[in-house]
Design a protein around this motif. Structure first.
Motif, PDB file in Angstrom:
ATOM      1  N   THR A 128      56.792  25.381  80.750  1.00  4.94           N
ATOM      2  CA  THR A 128      56.400  26.750  81.044  1.00  4.94           C
ATOM      3  C   THR A 128      55.035  27.047  80.399  1.00  4.94           C
ATOM      4  OG1 THR A 128      58.702  27.417  81.168  1.00  4.94           O
ATOM      5  CG2 THR A 128      57.070  29.165  80.860  1.00  4.94           C
ATOM      6  N   ARG A 129      54.869  26.604  79.164  1.00  4.76           N
ATOM      7  CA  ARG A 129      53.613  26.838  78.461  1.00  4.76           C
ATOM      8  C   ARG A 129      52.467  26.105  79.183  1.00  4.76           C
ATOM      9  NH1 ARG A 129      54.713  24.897  72.619  1.00  4.76           N
ATOM     10  NH2 ARG A 129      52.454  25.385  72.387  1.00  4.76           N
ATOM     11  N   ALA A 130      52.739  24.891  79.679  1.00  7.69           N
ATOM     12  CA  ALA A 130      51.702  24.153  80.419  1.00  7.69           C
ATOM     13  C   ALA A 130      51.360  24.876  81.719  1.00  7.69           C
ATOM     14  CB  ALA A 130      52.161  22.729  80.693  1.00  7.69           C
ATOM     15  N   ALA A 131      52.426  25.440  82.358  1.00  6.43           N
ATOM     16  CA  ALA A 131      52.180  26.176  83.607  1.00  6.43           C
ATOM     17  C   ALA A 131      51.334  27.421  83.335  1.00  6.43           C
ATOM     18  CB  ALA A 131      53.515  26.550  84.248  1.00  6.43           C
ATOM     19  N   GLN A 132      51.401  27.966  82.151  1.00  6.45           N
ATOM     20  CA  GLN A 132      50.660  29.165  81.793  1.00  6.45           C
ATOM     21  C   GLN A 132      49.285  28.813  81.186  1.00  6.45           C
ATOM     22  OE1 GLN A 132      53.295  31.213  79.145  1.00  6.45           O
ATOM     23  NE2 GLN A 132      54.650  31.940  80.835  1.00  6.45           N
ATOM     24  N   GLU A 134      48.668  27.001  78.476  1.00  9.80           N
ATOM     25  CA  GLU A 134      48.618  26.864  77.023  1.00  9.80           C
ATOM     26  C   GLU A 134      48.545  25.412  76.601  1.00  9.80           C
ATOM     27  OE1 GLU A 134      51.886  28.878  75.256  1.00  9.80           O
ATOM     28  OE2 GLU A 134      51.440  30.801  76.244  1.00  9.80           O
ATOM     29  N   LEU A 135      49.094  24.522  77.443  1.00  8.75           N
ATOM     30  CA  LEU A 135      49.067  23.092  77.151  1.00  8.75           C
ATOM     31  C   LEU A 135      48.490  22.358  78.340  1.00  8.75           C
ATOM     32  CD1 LEU A 135      52.645  22.573  75.673  1.00  8.75           C
ATOM     33  CD2 LEU A 135      50.530  22.747  74.364  1.00  8.75           C
ATOM     34  N   ASP A 136      47.698  21.310  78.033  1.00  5.79           N
ATOM     35  CA  ASP A 136      47.243  20.468  79.152  1.00  5.79           C
ATOM     36  C   ASP A 136      48.270  19.390  79.396  1.00  5.79           C
ATOM     37  OD1 ASP A 136      46.958  18.554  77.160  1.00  5.79           O
ATOM     38  OD2 ASP A 136      44.822  18.942  76.912  1.00  5.79           O
ATOM     39  N   TRP A 137      48.007  18.587  80.429  1.00  8.55           N
ATOM     40  CA  TRP A 137      49.034  17.602  80.815  1.00  8.55           C
ATOM     41  C   TRP A 137      49.237  16.521  79.759  1.00  8.55           C
ATOM     42  CZ3 TRP A 137      47.999  16.506  86.712  1.00  8.55           C
ATOM     43  CH2 TRP A 137      48.343  17.673  87.468  1.00  8.55           C
ATOM     44  N   GLU A 138      48.104  16.174  79.054  1.00  5.10           N
ATOM     45  CA  GLU A 138      48.259  15.138  78.056  1.00  5.10           C
ATOM     46  C   GLU A 138      49.146  15.616  76.901  1.00  5.10           C
ATOM     47  OE1 GLU A 138      47.396  12.034  78.251  1.00  5.10           O
ATOM     48  OE2 GLU A 138      46.606  12.442  80.268  1.00  5.10           O
ATOM     49  N   GLN A 139      48.919  16.861  76.525  1.00  4.54           N
ATOM     50  CA  GLN A 139      49.771  17.429  75.461  1.00  4.54           C
ATOM     51  C   GLN A 139      51.227  17.531  75.931  1.00  4.54           C
ATOM     52  OE1 GLN A 139      47.534  21.090  74.947  1.00  4.54           O
ATOM     53  NE2 GLN A 139      46.661  20.321  72.957  1.00  4.54           N
ATOM     54  N   LEU A 140      51.362  17.861  77.221  1.00  4.68           N
ATOM     55  CA  LEU A 140      52.737  17.966  77.763  1.00  4.68           C
ATOM     56  C   LEU A 140      53.430  16.600  77.769  1.00  4.68           C
ATOM     57  CD1 LEU A 140      54.888  19.759  79.034  1.00  4.68           C
ATOM     58  CD2 LEU A 140      53.834  19.336  81.269  1.00  4.68           C
ATOM     59  N   ARG A 141      52.657  15.526  78.126  1.00  6.96           N
ATOM     60  CA  ARG A 141      53.246  14.181  78.149  1.00  6.96           C
ATOM     61  C   ARG A 141      53.701  13.764  76.745  1.00  6.96           C
ATOM     62  NH1 ARG A 141      49.199  12.987  82.320  1.00  6.96           N
ATOM     63  NH2 ARG A 141      50.321  12.281  84.196  1.00  6.96           N
ATOM     64  N   GLU A 142      52.948  14.208  75.740  1.00  5.50           N
ATOM     65  CA  GLU A 142      53.331  13.841  74.375  1.00  5.50           C
ATOM     66  C   GLU A 142      54.632  14.526  73.955  1.00  5.50           C
ATOM     67  OE1 GLU A 142      50.085  14.818  71.905  1.00  5.50           O
ATOM     68  OE2 GLU A 142      48.756  13.216  72.665  1.00  5.50           O
ATOM     69  N   ILE A 143      54.880  15.731  74.517  1.00  9.62           N
ATOM     70  CA  ILE A 143      56.108  16.467  74.155  1.00  9.62           C
ATOM     71  C   ILE A 143      57.308  15.939  74.927  1.00  9.62           C
ATOM     72  CG2 ILE A 143      57.238  18.726  74.230  1.00  9.62           C
ATOM     73  CD1 ILE A 143      54.462  19.961  73.781  1.00  9.62           C
ATOM     74  N   SER A 149      54.395  11.077  86.420  1.00 10.46           N
ATOM     75  CA  SER A 149      53.168  10.950  87.245  1.00 10.46           C
ATOM     76  C   SER A 149      52.454  12.290  87.298  1.00 10.46           C
ATOM     77  CB  SER A 149      53.532  10.457  88.653  1.00 10.46           C
ATOM     78  OG  SER A 149      54.307  11.446  89.323  1.00 10.46           O
ATOM     79  N   ASP A 150      51.158  12.229  87.691  1.00 12.65           N
ATOM     80  CA  ASP A 150      50.402  13.485  87.813  1.00 12.65           C
ATOM     81  C   ASP A 150      51.028  14.383  88.868  1.00 12.65           C
ATOM     82  OD1 ASP A 150      48.686  12.590  85.869  1.00 12.65           O
ATOM     83  OD2 ASP A 150      47.149  11.881  87.275  1.00 12.65           O
ATOM     84  N   ALA A 151      51.557  13.763  89.918  1.00 11.04           N
ATOM     85  CA  ALA A 151      52.152  14.565  91.001  1.00 11.04           C
ATOM     86  C   ALA A 151      53.367  15.326  90.494  1.00 11.04           C
ATOM     87  CB  ALA A 151      52.538  13.659  92.167  1.00 11.04           C
ATOM     88  N   GLU A 152      54.161  14.650  89.614  1.00 15.67           N
ATOM     89  CA  GLU A 152      55.357  15.289  89.091  1.00 15.67           C
ATOM     90  C   GLU A 152      54.975  16.469  88.188  1.00 15.67           C
ATOM     91  OE1 GLU A 152      57.337  12.137  87.091  1.00 15.67           O
ATOM     92  OE2 GLU A 152      58.021  11.136  88.928  1.00 15.67           O
ATOM     93  N   LEU A 153      53.890  16.237  87.359  1.00 13.46           N
ATOM     94  CA  LEU A 153      53.487  17.319  86.471  1.00 13.46           C
ATOM     95  C   LEU A 153      52.838  18.445  87.241  1.00 13.46           C
ATOM     96  CD1 LEU A 153      51.999  15.258  83.470  1.00 13.46           C
ATOM     97  CD2 LEU A 153      54.225  16.392  83.602  1.00 13.46           C
ATOM     98  N   HIS A 154      52.099  18.092  88.239  1.00 14.33           N
ATOM     99  CA  HIS A 154      51.456  19.113  89.086  1.00 14.33           C
ATOM    100  C   HIS A 154      52.521  19.960  89.764  1.00 14.33           C
ATOM    101  CE1 HIS A 154      49.500  20.794  92.707  1.00 14.33           C
ATOM    102  NE2 HIS A 154      48.404  20.879  91.885  1.00 14.33           N
ATOM    103  N   ALA A 155      53.606  19.323  90.201  1.00 17.83           N
ATOM    104  CA  ALA A 155      54.647  20.048  90.943  1.00 17.83           C
ATOM    105  C   ALA A 155      55.343  21.057  90.047  1.00 17.83           C
ATOM    106  CB  ALA A 155      55.658  19.056  91.516  1.00 17.83           C
ATOM    107  N   VAL A 156      55.652  20.675  88.803  1.00 21.20           N
ATOM    108  CA  VAL A 156      56.438  21.587  87.968  1.00 21.20           C
ATOM    109  C   VAL A 156      55.558  22.620  87.264  1.00 21.20           C
ATOM    110  CG1 VAL A 156      58.291  19.943  87.628  1.00 21.20           C
ATOM    111  CG2 VAL A 156      56.365  19.934  86.046  1.00 21.20           C
ATOM    112  N   THR A 157      54.302  22.231  86.964  1.00 22.32           N
ATOM    113  CA  THR A 157      53.440  23.202  86.281  1.00 22.32           C
ATOM    114  C   THR A 157      52.880  24.202  87.262  1.00 22.32           C
ATOM    115  OG1 THR A 157      51.563  21.658  86.493  1.00 22.32           O
ATOM    116  CG2 THR A 157      52.818  21.650  84.400  1.00 22.32           C
ATOM    117  N   GLY A 158      53.014  23.895  88.550  1.00 23.30           N
ATOM    118  CA  GLY A 158      52.536  24.842  89.562  1.00 23.30           C
ATOM    119  C   GLY A 158      53.579  25.883  89.913  1.00 23.30           C
ATOM    120  N   LEU A 159      54.739  25.809  89.252  1.00 23.28           N
ATOM    121  CA  LEU A 159      55.824  26.767  89.539  1.00 23.28           C
ATOM    122  C   LEU A 159      55.699  27.979  88.630  1.00 23.28           C
ATOM    123  CD1 LEU A 159      58.809  24.287  89.766  1.00 23.28           C
ATOM    124  CD2 LEU A 159      57.548  25.291  91.683  1.00 23.28           C
ATOM    125  N   THR A 160      56.330  29.040  89.087  1.00 26.49           N
ATOM    126  CA  THR A 160      56.371  30.238  88.257  1.00 26.49           C
ATOM    127  C   THR A 160      57.371  30.037  87.144  1.00 26.49           C
ATOM    128  OG1 THR A 160      58.094  31.259  89.547  1.00 26.49           O
ATOM    129  CG2 THR A 160      55.811  31.665  90.272  1.00 26.49           C
TER     130      THR A 160
END
Length: 733
Positions: A128-132, A134-143, A149-160
């Motif tokens: 949720t924080r990445a979608a807003q 607050e976090l980039d994808w690299e920080q999100l991958r570390e958590i 994949s980028d597509a998977e992160l793009h799909a979920v961070t693009g959600l409300t």
């Protein structure tokens, strides 16, 4: 009517004790110096030991010595009665099986599910924080755990935020649904696959679904299904406690060990429990048998002491019980050892031959019916033990024995034993047939058992009838049957008396009638009194013509003899009679009465005559003219004395008017009272009144008045002819 006037009265304290007649036993009491109470105790103890010894023979079957793993050298069969025992080996095996059948119990660790839900919530908070922004994808991958994949992160961070929350909740439900069922330590990967399948079938699709799969693959799952050792142990214990002891039933003739096979632990156990293994404790079995036998005789002892004192206080009666018990048990034991067939069920039928009914009939006839019932119960128990404790043989022995008691209770002829055998046979057959039908025995076995039951009835009657005379003679027991046989006019002594001394014979019959009627009235033994009366003067057979009732010609030899010699001849008939009866082996009760029927009374006729002829009357000794006694010791002996005196006195009367007869009867009895002849018997004054009345009643029938008939004059022949044609009839021309 004249009243009986007794010359003197005794105080109650002077009343003589009721003396019993001597046993007159050919068998003398053993250890006569031992007190009677101690003698009875020793007797019952010795009897218990003897019975125990008889029953202990072959109580346990022949034993073997085998060990587990041994090769059996022969076949071993069980020859005893059907028996059941608890198998410890089978029971333990059943308990092990019950424990193995118990499923392991587990508990679900709810904390594991809660921790997973919190962990998943933290990960989706990062999304949720990445979608807003607050976090980039690299920080999100570390958590986030796992690779995305980028597509998977793009799909979920693009959600409300709302859509991310919905995906989170769906994923948490998927994980919870799998872990709520419980996940074992080794089933974590299977749980991960189940969650992945749930994601694939859910409404979430595309890269969002792939994201959830990557998250599922990266999560570090912990098992939450934990083995509950305590609950499982309690369940196993309960299951084992619910296992019932395994009972093994072994029937007669069943093979226990086969030749040439290795002996198993279960076979060793069977041999031990059935008493066939030499390590079995024989002492325990023999001790238990002795306690049972001892208890039976203790109960018998106290039963006789409290309820049958007449038997308990007679040594001959106790000896008789002991002899009958031992003899019948020996016969039963010998029969139990018979083996005539390889079929154990058929061989066992010999138990129906045990002649307990013979003992029941013998004891009933010789002693007492109630004592016979108690003895029958004990013998039935002992017979069952002899047949290895089989209940059916106890029941048959009881049925036949009790039937024998009922059948023998009123026997008065030996031939009636035949009828008794029929009743015993019927009782045996009913019990044998009923038992066989109840327990589904083969018809062949039932038929053989009924045949043996029939033989038992006949054997019991023959045995009882055969040993009865010997027991009567050996133990001095006078039975009704024996008395009736002695009362038969075909008896050798009675026939001699009838022929050689007819007057004495007729006198004896009349004395018997008088004494029997009085005995019935006062409760004495009427049959014993009557038979004793028949033989009371049997000693007169030695010199029958010296007694006035046998002097047909009127010549009296005493007219030519000195009074002293005449007195000795008359007095000697008592001793002669006793000697003759003993030689003929008559019962002691009859001999006692014959010996006592004159007591020590005085021959006044010859005594007075001697005093008249003597130069010095004082030199005439009274004792020389008295019978030698003893005085009557029983009511029966007293009745014979009184009847003898009364009959002889009344017979000598010229005028037998009723009043004079009554006066004479009173006079005779008063004389016996004055002479103290009745002091040693149990007659009361009331008994004497009753005796007088019954004597008078019988005498009135014997010496009754008859109508004198005039002899009619002869009728003319014409009148006779007319009489033949009938009144008013006419003769034919």
């Amino acid at each position: 009517m004249l009243k009986l006037k007794l010359i003197r009265k005794k105080a109650a304290s002077e009343k003589p004790a009721d003396k019993k007649p001597a046993d007159n036993l050919p068998i003398q009491m053993p250890f006569p110096h031992i007190h009677m109470k101690a003698w009875r105790f020793i007797f019952f103890l010795l009897l218990s030991i003897v019975v125990w010894a008889i029953l202990a023979v072959n109580l346990l079957p022949e034993q073997v010595s085998l060990n587990e793993g041994d090769i059996a050298a022969e076949d071993y069969f069980y020859e005893g009665a059907t028996q059941s025992y608890v198998s410890d080996l089978r029971t333990e095996e059943a308990r092990v099986q019950a424990a193995a059948a118990v499923e392991e119990l587990y508990i679900i660790d709810e904390d594991v599910i809660a921790n997973l839900a919190n962990k998943i919530g933290n990960y989706f908070d990062a999304v949720t924080r990445a979608a807003q922004g607050e976090l980039d994808w690299e920080q999100l991958r570390e958590i986030l755990p796992g690779q995305y994949s980028d597509a998977e992160l793009h799909a979920v961070t693009g959600l409300t935020a709302q859509e991310i929350a919905m995906i989170k909740d769906s994923f948490v439900r998927m994980v919870t649904s799998v872990f709520e069922l419980g996940v074992l330590e080794g089933d974590i990967e299977q749980a991960r696959q189940n969650i992945s399948l749930a994601i694939g079938t859910s409404a979430i699709s595309g890269n969002a679904a792939e994201f959830l799969k990557s998250l599922n693959n990266g999560l570090d799952y912990s098992y939450n299904k934990v083995f509950d050792a305590l609950a499982t142990s309690l369940r196993i214990q309960q299951a084992q406690e619910n296992v019932r002891p395994v009972q093994i039933t072994v029937r007669q003739g069943e093979k226990l060990v086969s030749k040439g096979q290795a002996v198993s632990a279960e076979q060793i156990e069977a041999l031990r429990e059935l008493g066939l293994q030499s390590e079995s404790r024989q002492f325990t079995s023999l001790s238990g048998l002795f306690l049972l036998v001892l208890l039976c005789f203790v109960l018998f002892y106290f039963y006789l002491q409290f309820y049958k004192k007449a038997v308990f206080e007679r040594q001959s009666a106790l000896l008789l019980l002991g002899v009958v018990t031992v003899v019948i048990l020996l016969i039963c034991k010998l029969i139990s050892l018979i083996s005539f067939s390889m079929d154990a069920e058929m061989t066992a039928q010999v138990g129906y031959l045990l002649p307990v009914a013979a003992a029941a009939m013998v004891i009933t006839v010789l002693l007492d019916r109630e004592v016979a019932v108690f003895a029958t119960v004990l013998l039935a128990i002992f017979a069952g033990i002899a047949m290895e404790g089989s209940m059916v043989f106890i029941l048959v022995a009881l049925a036949g024995g009790l039937t024998g008691v009922l059948a023998a209770a009123h026997l008065n002829q030996r031939s009636q034993f035949v009828g008794a055998s029929i009743y015993i046979t019927i009782a045996n057959l009913v019990v044998i047939c009923a038992w066989g039908l109840i327990w589904h025995q083969s018809y062949q076995a039932i038929g053989l058992g009924m045949l043996f039951g029939l033989i038992n009835g006949l054997l019991s009657a023959i045995l009882a009838m055969g040993i009865l005379p010997y027991l009567e003679s050996a133990f001095g027991v006078t039975t009704v049957i024996r008395l009736l046989e002695y009362s038969n006019s075909n008896n050798l002594l009675l026939k001699r008396l009838m022929v050689e001394a007819p007057g004495t014979y007729n006198h004896s019959i009349l004395v018997g009638n008088l004494a029997e009627a009085a005995a019935d009235a006062i409760g004495a033994d009427a049959l014993l009194v009557r038979v004793s009366s028949y033989y009371h003067d049997i000693g007169k057979l030695r010199r029958p013509h010296f007694y006035i009732e046998n002097q047909v010609t009127g010549d009296n030899p005493h007219d030519k003899l000195q009074p002293g010699l005449s007195a000795r001849i008359i007095i000697s008939h008592v001793a002669d009679g006793v000697r003759m009866l003993r030689e003929a082996r008559f019962p002691g009760e009859i001999i006692d009465i014959v010996e006592q029927h004159h007591g020590n009374s005085l021959l006044s006729l010859f005594y007075n005559k001697a005093k008249e002829q003597a130069l010095d009357p004082d030199e005439v000794k009274l004792a020389d003219y008295c019978y030698k006694g003893p005085r009557p010791q029983t009511k029966e002996a007293a009745l014979v004395m009184l009847a003898d005196s009364v009959q002889a006195a009344v017979q000598a009367m010229d005028n037998r008017d009723a009043g004079l007869v009554e006066e004479k009867v009173h006079e005779i009895i008063q004389l016996r009272v004055r002479e103290k002849q009745l002091d040693d018997c149990a007659l009361t004054f009331h008994d004497l009144d009753v005796i007088v009345q019954n004597f008078l009643m019988v005498l009135s029938g014997i010496h009754h008045q008859r109508v004198s008939y005039a002899v009619p004059e002869a009728l003319p022949e014409a009148d006779i002819a007319e009489e033949k044609t009938g009144e008013g009839g006419k003769q034919d021309d």
